[in-house]
Design an enzyme around this catalytic site. Structure first.
Site, PDB file in Angstrom:
ATOM      1  N   LYS A   1       0.840  -1.197   0.000  1.00  0.00           N
ATOM      2  CA  LYS A   1       0.000   0.000   0.000  1.00  0.00           C
ATOM      3  C   LYS A   1       0.876   1.249   0.000  1.00  0.00           C
ATOM      4  O   LYS A   1       0.626   2.205  -0.738  1.00  0.00           O
ATOM      5  CB  LYS A   1      -0.941  -0.006   1.223  1.00  0.00           C
TER       6      LYS A   1
ATOM      7  N   GLN B   1      -4.657  -1.608   9.713  1.00  0.00           N
ATOM      8  CA  GLN B   1      -4.552  -2.918   9.050  1.00  0.00           C
ATOM      9  C   GLN B   1      -5.172  -4.008   9.934  1.00  0.00           C
ATOM     10  O   GLN B   1      -4.825  -4.138  11.105  1.00  0.00           O
ATOM     11  CB  GLN B   1      -3.067  -3.221   8.763  1.00  0.00           C
TER      12      GLN B   1
ATOM     13  N   ASP C   1     -11.141   2.914   3.885  1.00  0.00           N
ATOM     14  CA  ASP C   1     -11.463   1.492   3.702  1.00  0.00           C
ATOM     15  C   ASP C   1     -12.961   1.293   3.464  1.00  0.00           C
ATOM     16  O   ASP C   1     -13.393   0.238   3.012  1.00  0.00           O
ATOM     17  CB  ASP C   1     -11.082   0.712   4.978  1.00  0.00           C
TER      18      ASP C   1
END
Ligand code: NDP
Length: 286
Positions: free
Chosen positions: A53, A97, A120
């Site tokens: 990422k 995460q 997200d």
């Protein structure tokens, strides 16, 4: 005739080229998009995802910051960190995460991230907006699937989409996003009886299970579009999907490979959401 390949890498490269231009414009306007990723503990898979990422952010000029916290970090310390980032003007996207250690509530963490920075798309407010078809951050993996279908000009309206898997981050939002595009959606899961009787009706079949090569040609209708979300290891330790690619490729009309399918588009949509967040903020400022 073998299925046409939906090349997630190539589609991602096209989208990222446009994003890079937008990042440059935003930066020139004093709103350089910034993503902060929080990594708790030392899970090697999580570490690899986070590194990918970050690399992708840097490649298109998005400011990328990594905050690493130890495995035994207290929940309240993590929540405090998120609240500080919520207030930080230079941060447009916050990503924690997953998975988190078992002493930390994922629900609390997701709900602490400001919905305006929830790139997200996991916050209940953003999920509600998605459900009601409002402008919001769409969860990156299903959003990437939508981009792949659009890019290949695969019709969605009126098609029967069958999704195997009903997780909050992939299966459920994939169905909702495609329902919003006027598909007819069927969800299957571990309690579904006679799975193949459903999957064989799919014009578009999405496998998001986490079981190596479980979807064989027997589960697939002739000429169907097959989207493979799975990221598994086969018996030789090689990366593979939930779909038995070699078996299914001669029956499907379209198919995504693993690697090189859903994976790259997922990260691309994370970049897209971060850029969107910065753009939304610039519009509010002007
Ligand atoms: P989850 O484990 O959260 O969900 C798996 C789903 O599959 C559940 O709904 C489960 O049903 C269902 N399931 C399990 N076994 C069967 C079965 N035998 N028949 C039918 N359904 C079954 O996984 P995720 O959604 O998070 O991820 C799915 C896969 O996608 C994984 O391989 C993951 O690594 C990969 N992934 C890939 C991403 C990418 O960027 N490429 C991003 C995210 C995930 P039930 O609800 O009844 O338990």
């Amino acid at each position: 005739m073998p299925a046409k390949l939906i090349d997630g890498k190539k589609i991602s490269a096209d989208i990222r080229k446009n994003l890079q231009k937008e990042v440059q414009e935003l930066t020139e306007a004093g709103m350089k998009p910034g993503l902060t990723v929080i990594l708790v503990g030392n899970n090697p898979a999580s570490r690899t995802y986070v590194a990918n990422k970050q690399k992708s952010c840097q490649a298109i000029g998005v400011e990328s910051t990594l905050i690493e916290l130890p495995e035994n970090v207290e929940e309240k310390q993590l929540l405090k960190q998120i609240k500080d980032l919520n207030k930080d003007e230079t941060v447009h996207g916050i990503l924690v995460q997953l998975p988190l250690p078992s002493h930390i509530s994922e629900t609390k963490v997701i709900e602490t991230i400001s919905p305006e920075k929830d790139v997200d798309g996991f916050h209940p407010i953003n999920i509600g907006k998605m459900m009601t078809g409002q402008d919001t951050f769409l969860p990156c993996t299903p959003y990437g699937i939508l981009q792949m279908l659009h890019h290949e000009e695969i019709p969605i309206e009126g098609k029967h989409v069958v999704i195997v898997g009903r997780s909050n981050i992939v299966g459920k939002p994939a169905g909702q996003i495609l329902l919003n595009e006027n598909a007819t959606v069927t969800y299957c899961h571990s309690k579904t009886t006679d799975l193949a009787s459903y999957t064989k009706q799919a014009d578009i079949l999405i496998a998001a299970v986490g079981k190596a090569k479980m979807i064989t040609a027997n589960y697939v209708k002739e000429d169907a579009v097959v989207i493979d979300v799975g990221m598994n290891r086969d018996e030789d330790g090689k990366l593979c999907g939930d779909v038995d690619f070699e078996d299914v490729k001669n029956k499907a009309g379209w198919i995504t490979p693993v690697p090189g399918g859903v994976g790259p588009t997922t990260i691309t949509m994370l970049l897209h959401n971060t850029v969107k967040s910065a753009r939304d903020k610039l519009v509010l400022r002007n």
